[in-house]
Design an enzyme around this catalytic site. Sequence first.
Site, mmCIF file in Angstrom:
data_model
loop_
_atom_site.group_PDB
_atom_site.id
_atom_site.type_symbol
_atom_site.label_atom_id
_atom_site.label_comp_id
_atom_site.label_asym_id
_atom_site.label_seq_id
_atom_site.Cartn_x
_atom_site.Cartn_y
_atom_site.Cartn_z
ATOM 1 N N HIS A 33 -35.189 -33.683 26.699
ATOM 2 C CA HIS A 33 -34.711 -32.199 27.081
ATOM 3 C C HIS A 33 -33.395 -32.271 27.652
ATOM 4 O O HIS A 33 -32.425 -31.496 27.430
ATOM 5 C CB HIS A 33 -35.912 -31.340 27.438
ATOM 6 C CG HIS A 33 -35.339 -30.229 27.633
ATOM 7 N ND1 HIS A 33 -35.922 -29.075 26.886
ATOM 8 C CD2 HIS A 33 -34.787 -29.206 28.556
ATOM 9 C CE1 HIS A 33 -35.448 -27.899 27.350
ATOM 10 N NE2 HIS A 33 -34.788 -28.131 28.107
ATOM 11 N N GLU A 34 -33.540 -32.855 28.706
ATOM 12 C CA GLU A 34 -32.456 -32.657 30.034
ATOM 13 C C GLU A 34 -31.329 -33.536 29.358
ATOM 14 O O GLU A 34 -29.952 -33.011 29.499
ATOM 15 C CB GLU A 34 -32.899 -33.113 31.434
ATOM 16 C CG GLU A 34 -33.998 -32.187 32.060
ATOM 17 C CD GLU A 34 -33.815 -30.897 32.047
ATOM 18 O OE1 GLU A 34 -32.499 -30.423 32.042
ATOM 19 O OE2 GLU A 34 -34.696 -30.062 31.980
ATOM 20 N N HIS A 61 -29.231 -31.294 27.056
ATOM 21 C CA HIS A 61 -28.297 -30.335 27.882
ATOM 22 C C HIS A 61 -27.244 -31.225 28.130
ATOM 23 O O HIS A 61 -26.042 -30.910 27.977
ATOM 24 C CB HIS A 61 -29.147 -29.890 29.204
ATOM 25 C CG HIS A 61 -29.842 -28.996 28.958
ATOM 26 N ND1 HIS A 61 -29.457 -27.517 28.225
ATOM 27 C CD2 HIS A 61 -31.170 -28.708 29.488
ATOM 28 C CE1 HIS A 61 -30.456 -26.794 28.176
ATOM 29 N NE2 HIS A 61 -31.574 -27.193 28.811
ATOM 30 N N HIS A 115 -24.895 -32.109 25.593
ATOM 31 C CA HIS A 115 -24.095 -30.675 24.986
ATOM 32 C C HIS A 115 -22.688 -30.592 25.924
ATOM 33 O O HIS A 115 -21.661 -29.941 25.561
ATOM 34 C CB HIS A 115 -25.009 -29.501 25.341
ATOM 35 C CG HIS A 115 -24.402 -28.226 24.769
ATOM 36 N ND1 HIS A 115 -25.204 -27.031 24.917
ATOM 37 C CD2 HIS A 115 -23.548 -27.805 23.836
ATOM 38 C CE1 HIS A 115 -24.750 -26.018 24.107
ATOM 39 N NE2 HIS A 115 -23.630 -26.542 23.641
#
Length: 696
Positions: free
Chosen positions: A485-486, A489, A492
């Site tokens: 998940h991190e 980010h 991105h």
Amino acid sequence: MSQTHPFLADDFQIRWSSLTPEHVAPDVTLAISQAQAALDAIKAVPEAEVSYDNTFGALEQGTEALERAWGRLNHLDSVSNNEAQRAALNELLPAVSTFYSSISLDGDLWKKLKAYAESADVKNLSPVHQRFVEETCHDFVSSGADLPEEGKKRMAEVSSELALLTQKFSENVLDSTNAFELYITDESRLSGLPESAQSAAAEDAAAKGHEGEWRFTLQMPSLMPVLQHADDDELRRQVWSASSKVASEGERDNTELIWQIIKLRQEKAALLGFTNFADLTLQRRMAKDGATALGFVEDLHDRIEEAFSKETAELEAYKAEKTGEPAGAMQPWEVTYWAEKQRQERYDFDDEVLRPYFSVKNVMDGMFAISSKIFGIEIVEKEAAYYESSSEVSGDAAEVWHPECKFYEIYDAGNKEHLGSFYADWHPRESKRGGAWMNCLEAGLPPMDGQSRQPHLGLIIGNMTKPVGDKPALLTHREVETIFHEFGHLLHQLLSDVPVKSLSGTNVPWDFVELPSQIMENFCWDRESLDLFARHYETNEVIPEELFKKLLAARNYMSATTCMRQLAFGKLDLELHVNTPQYLGRDLDEVDREILDGYRAELATPTPSRARSFNHLFSSPTGYAAGYYSYKWAEVLDADAFTRFQKEGVMNESTGRAFRDSVLSRGNSRPVDESFREFMGRDPDLTALMVRSGLA
């Protein structure tokens, strides 16, 4: 400047050992004066001579040094907290808050920006730069630029007060979390706890001088195994009770801070002509206003309410069957324990069996391999070194803020350009706040105007299971999902190709920002991608097929309950920020129960409101306030978007490249719904989430 003012040094590889408390005041003060000089230069431009470069372009660059210094200090406050550093931060916080709030309230500055924004020359800008002008003007108006002088004065006061209150909220959570420790001397009380949890607790106790005992804290890798597995009901009650009281007692009680923060946010909205803080905050996000966001949460609630009630009744009946007691409301410290018992029995599956397949190094290496293949990148670990003082620094290794921290570089697989670098710091310690997060330390720029690429610099942080003895850190599957998940980010940000830093990477509407992070979690459930990293740390064998099937079968166990928990957080957040007047001044726990009626199972002992430790909502002036629904909103987006990967091949390079080009690289350079539509060819559909969750 790098030696005299280390917080302002523009070295790409930061010299963390030089960022000491005594440099905070002179460095931040200098940065404020430099930023103010840049703003004064904009104001001095004759209106007839305004251009993009001497207005919006100058504004974009004018505060970079301050953002660098303040960002580094706040990062260290999160991962390496100490009294001297905290005092230095709090001393400068009013000045920094006042400066930032003064930017949009400076009438002369706003006059020059508007002069250019309303000029014909704007039409000659690229679409991205036009969007930057538009977004900046919106930010100024939303911060009070058009208010009368009295309104501007009050807006500045509100902003300063919010900064101080939210910083104090965060400190109270950290300090009260660290204040609890429980030493167990009777080994029989550890019955049911996995060997990994017992070993970690023993090692933790020994490190504190309590050899032969077991130490438990409120850090998640310590707390969760107790709530899930400990047969000792009193032990579970003790740790649950402590966790429920974080930041709720004595001088660290956040109750009054919450009401002050909410009241100030409501006042800010009213000053700007909005009915509530949610409408102010969401006007440029996908939801547009508080009513739409609240409607989204309530619609999902209604869709899963029946399944949620059924799961609750089944769990109560299961406990009654096993204990011989009448079925009924459970104690809050019993729910996780009996849910885990039921899950293990129903699916013959225990998360602990998977730990040997998830060493943190294998997870990182496999995650890098997956990302490299589908997104066309290369990831290289660079030698890292930790120094306690700047006088020790030597060699070319990347300096880090803690010995456990790693440093990596990302390159484009095609042209070998250095896209960005990042730090990774995965394990808990008392000087580090809880949770997991990603942040950007330096936003980069793509090649333009004959200049080479400026790489991004970011970080990913977590509080995962620590190594024990001579074993590597062995994670749960949920912790693996958190790392993915991190990293989503991070990608991105680091794969952003936007020529304006303020529009790059994760600087997107917050109900879109979770799409890249949550879509990465899907690779933790696919056989092909799992085999790249889920390998036994001793034998290198992949997860056996039978165990993999059990993992999949158990995926949607109590999925309605899991979904309802997220909806409850979103509901509480939105109600407090949409219908503020009906709650202000009342008992927080009473308000919590009223708002979440129908969103939580009935329990034998009332639970205090978790709002007191809800960092997402109250540890910054805005943060996820009026935006926690974004997690579920983005789940709709990620479940839908991942259907394209499933259709074309989970490891399909062309699909991954399309996601990189349409979403990851575009940041906020255009409306984000356009980015989603470019990737999927249509608007998002809720169906995929309901199907994935087993609720449709």
